[in-house]
Write a protein that holds these residues in place. Structure first.
Motif, PDB file in Angstrom:
ATOM      1  N   SER A 150       0.858  -1.105   0.061  1.00 50.83           N
ATOM      2  CA  SER A 150       0.091   0.233  -0.132  1.00 50.83           C
ATOM      3  C   SER A 150       0.818   1.371  -0.028  1.00 50.83           C
ATOM      4  O   SER A 150       0.491   2.468  -0.569  1.00 50.83           O
ATOM      5  N   GLY A 151       1.865   1.182   0.482  1.00 52.76           N
ATOM      6  CA  GLY A 151       2.904   2.492   0.727  1.00 52.76           C
ATOM      7  C   GLY A 151       3.439   2.544  -0.608  1.00 52.76           C
ATOM      8  O   GLY A 151       3.461   3.755  -0.953  1.00 52.76           O
ATOM      9  N   VAL A 152       3.933   1.741  -1.193  1.00 56.65           N
ATOM     10  CA  VAL A 152       4.571   1.899  -2.564  1.00 56.65           C
ATOM     11  C   VAL A 152       3.464   2.329  -3.531  1.00 56.65           C
ATOM     12  O   VAL A 152       3.670   3.326  -4.567  1.00 56.65           O
ATOM     13  N   ILE A 153       2.240   1.664  -3.414  1.00 54.07           N
ATOM     14  CA  ILE A 153       1.175   2.179  -4.491  1.00 54.07           C
ATOM     15  C   ILE A 153       0.751   3.631  -4.257  1.00 54.07           C
ATOM     16  O   ILE A 153       0.673   4.225  -4.995  1.00 54.07           O
ATOM     17  N   VAL A 154       0.673   3.899  -3.170  1.00 43.67           N
ATOM     18  CA  VAL A 154      -0.050   5.271  -2.837  1.00 43.67           C
ATOM     19  C   VAL A 154       1.115   6.517  -2.917  1.00 43.67           C
ATOM     20  O   VAL A 154       0.737   7.253  -3.598  1.00 43.67           O
ATOM     21  N   SER A 155       2.340   5.957  -2.808  1.00 45.71           N
ATOM     22  CA  SER A 155       3.363   7.255  -2.956  1.00 45.71           C
ATOM     23  C   SER A 155       3.509   7.257  -4.363  1.00 45.71           C
ATOM     24  O   SER A 155       3.941   8.407  -4.867  1.00 45.71           O
ATOM     25  N   SER A 156       3.414   6.168  -5.280  1.00 44.44           N
ATOM     26  CA  SER A 156       3.680   6.213  -6.665  1.00 44.44           C
ATOM     27  C   SER A 156       2.520   7.013  -7.434  1.00 44.44           C
ATOM     28  O   SER A 156       2.703   7.854  -8.095  1.00 44.44           O
ATOM     29  N   PHE A 157       1.310   6.893  -6.751  1.00 48.40           N
ATOM     30  CA  PHE A 157      -0.034   7.655  -7.487  1.00 48.40           C
ATOM     31  C   PHE A 157       0.344   9.040  -7.200  1.00 48.40           C
ATOM     32  O   PHE A 157       0.121  10.019  -7.859  1.00 48.40           O
ATOM     33  N   SER A 206       5.677  14.668  -0.063  1.00 45.32           N
ATOM     34  CA  SER A 206       4.623  13.375   0.003  1.00 45.32           C
ATOM     35  C   SER A 206       5.207  12.062  -0.160  1.00 45.32           C
ATOM     36  O   SER A 206       5.116  10.885   0.387  1.00 45.32           O
ATOM     37  N   VAL A 207       5.821  11.942  -1.172  1.00 49.18           N
ATOM     38  CA  VAL A 207       6.291  10.645  -1.867  1.00 49.18           C
ATOM     39  C   VAL A 207       7.188  10.046  -0.605  1.00 49.18           C
ATOM     40  O   VAL A 207       7.214   8.594  -0.251  1.00 49.18           O
ATOM     41  N   HIS A 208       8.178  10.710  -0.191  1.00 50.50           N
ATOM     42  CA  HIS A 208       8.949  10.378   0.937  1.00 50.50           C
ATOM     43  C   HIS A 208       8.495   9.865   2.267  1.00 50.50           C
ATOM     44  O   HIS A 208       8.672   8.984   2.661  1.00 50.50           O
ATOM     45  N   PHE A 209       7.218  10.842   2.689  1.00 55.39           N
ATOM     46  CA  PHE A 209       6.865  10.499   3.969  1.00 55.39           C
ATOM     47  C   PHE A 209       5.715   9.416   3.691  1.00 55.39           C
ATOM     48  O   PHE A 209       5.519   8.635   4.858  1.00 55.39           O
ATOM     49  N   LEU A 210       5.025   9.446   2.715  1.00 55.17           N
ATOM     50  CA  LEU A 210       3.889   8.263   2.579  1.00 55.17           C
ATOM     51  C   LEU A 210       4.787   7.009   2.436  1.00 55.17           C
ATOM     52  O   LEU A 210       4.400   6.115   2.802  1.00 55.17           O
ATOM     53  N   ALA A 211       5.640   7.138   1.616  1.00 53.60           N
ATOM     54  CA  ALA A 211       6.627   5.886   1.788  1.00 53.60           C
ATOM     55  C   ALA A 211       7.195   5.294   2.885  1.00 53.60           C
ATOM     56  O   ALA A 211       7.253   3.984   3.059  1.00 53.60           O
ATOM     57  N   MET A 212       7.872   6.319   3.608  1.00 48.87           N
ATOM     58  CA  MET A 212       8.476   5.920   4.591  1.00 48.87           C
ATOM     59  C   MET A 212       7.324   5.540   5.844  1.00 48.87           C
ATOM     60  O   MET A 212       7.774   4.797   6.829  1.00 48.87           O
TER      61      MET A 212
END
Length: 375
Positions: free
Chosen positions: A141-148, A183-189
């Motif tokens: 979920s973290g990878v998918i959300v950060s990618s979108f 967002s990418v960094h912190f959503l992925a983290m």
């Protein structure tokens, strides 16, 4: 598998967001008005903007990583860290090349924004792969959300910043870019867990947080310096004219071509040509050729930019690749469904007229002062 406790340094997290903002503003500002610059300056501006945007993505990530606090000592692989920076710079560079050397269609803007979003993701996950003595474990979920989020916000940033190249749009595009990077960094983290891994990578030399901090500080200093440099162009105000002559705006209202100059190149030097001295403009790939009575000059404007600037100044678009100055047309020739404009200069080739434009061009030329003869 035992996950490590993770905390973050609030100050460094805030600084990483500031660096993302500054990098976005610097990179998008460096690409303003490139259509009016000579080719070498245009290429240099794109290269510098790629370094500012791509390097800003990298600096933001690793400033935030310096704020990552784990209960164990960990290092970074220097070679992988370098690869992560170069990946971001190259992908951003590819996006800017598309924007400034291809016709700027909605599809191109979206593709360029998507490439930058992918660059953010690639940089993040390559950078995380450089961790030593601990290992990151990701959730789907973290990878998918950060990618979108990365791709969506970067596409939005490019649509805003390049929809109209105004200072306001550049600032709004900067905000979207910075939000995308952060967002990418912190959503992925948020979807990442860490476990201790005593094995060391042999890909490159190990680098401590202290060494990484020196590199990040240096690069951030360069980005902030570049930001100050480009910010000057937003603050410069033209001095008031005290010559008793009309203001430029008044001249422009009286004659639409009075303020307009066409940037051209002659023998490697930049020159500006008044529209009244131009007979016609012809598309040449992503650029144009400007024909005066005695010479042909290279112009960095694409035909879409030339159309936007010259049609309001009285030029006629006779063909998808030709813009004609009606004041320079000696005669209009029509044979069945074909037409062409013939010019005063003896060495000037005629400009074709598209079949769909024959009647409109003939009427427009006939209405000019000193109307041309239709033959």
């Amino acid at each position: 598998m035992e996950f490590l406790d993770v905390t973050h340094n609030g100050f460094l997290v805030a600084m990483s967001c500031v660096v993302a903002l500054v990098a976005g503003f610097t990179g998008l500002s460096l690409t303003r008005d490139l259509s009016e610059k000579p080719m070498f300056q245009k290429k240099m501006s794109i290269a510098l903007a790629s370094i500012a945007l791509g390097g800003g993505i990298w600096a933001m990530h690793f400033i935030a990583m310096l704020g990552l606090q784990l209960p164990i000592l960990f290092y970074y692989d220097a070679a992988i860290t370098l690869v992560s920076a170069l990946s971001a710079i190259l992908l951003v560079g590819a996006a800017l090349i598309l924007m400034h050397f291809a016709e700027r269609t909605p599809a191109i803007i979206s593709i360029a924004g998507g490439i930058v979003g992918i660059g953010i993701l690639v940089m993040h996950y390559i950078g995380m792969a450089g961790l030593e003595l601990c290992r990151a474990i990701y959730t789907t979920s973290g990878v998918i959300v950060s990618s979108f989020v990365a791709i969506g916000l970067c596409v939005l940033a490019f649509w805003i910043a390049y929809g109209q190249r105004t200072n306001r749009n550049i600032v709004l595009g900067t905000l979207c870019f910075a939000i995308a990077v952060c967002s990418v960094h912190f959503l992925a983290m948020a979807g990442t867990r860490f476990v201790a891994d005593p094995s060391l990578s042999e890909f490159g030399p190990s680098m401590s947080n202290e060494t990484l901090a020196l590199g990040v500080i240096f690069f951030s200093f360069v980005i902030f310096g570049a930001c100050l440099w480009v910010s000057v162009t937003y603050l410069v105000v033209s001095p008031k004219r005290e010559t008793g002559l009309p203001e430029p705006s008044a001249l422009h209202e009286a004659d639409p071509t009075a303020m307009l100059q066409i940037p051209c190149e002659r023998d490697g030097s930049k020159v500006f040509i008044a529209p009244n001295d131009v007979s016609f403009v012809r598309a040449d790939g992503h650029y144009t050729q400007v024909y005066t009575e005695k010479e042909r000059l290279f112009c960095v404007w694409p035909v879409t930019e030339a159309t936007k600037r010259l049609v309001p100044a009285g030029f006629l678009k006779t063909h998808r690749s030709y813009l004609v100055n009606p004041r320079r047309v000696a005669r209009f020739e029509r044979t069945k469904d074909k037409g062409r404009c013939v010019f005063e200069g003896p060495d000037l080739p005629p400009a074709p007229v598209s079949r769909s434009k024959l009647k409109a061009i003939q009427d427009a030329l006939a209405s000019q002062v000193g109307a041309v003869r239709a033959t």
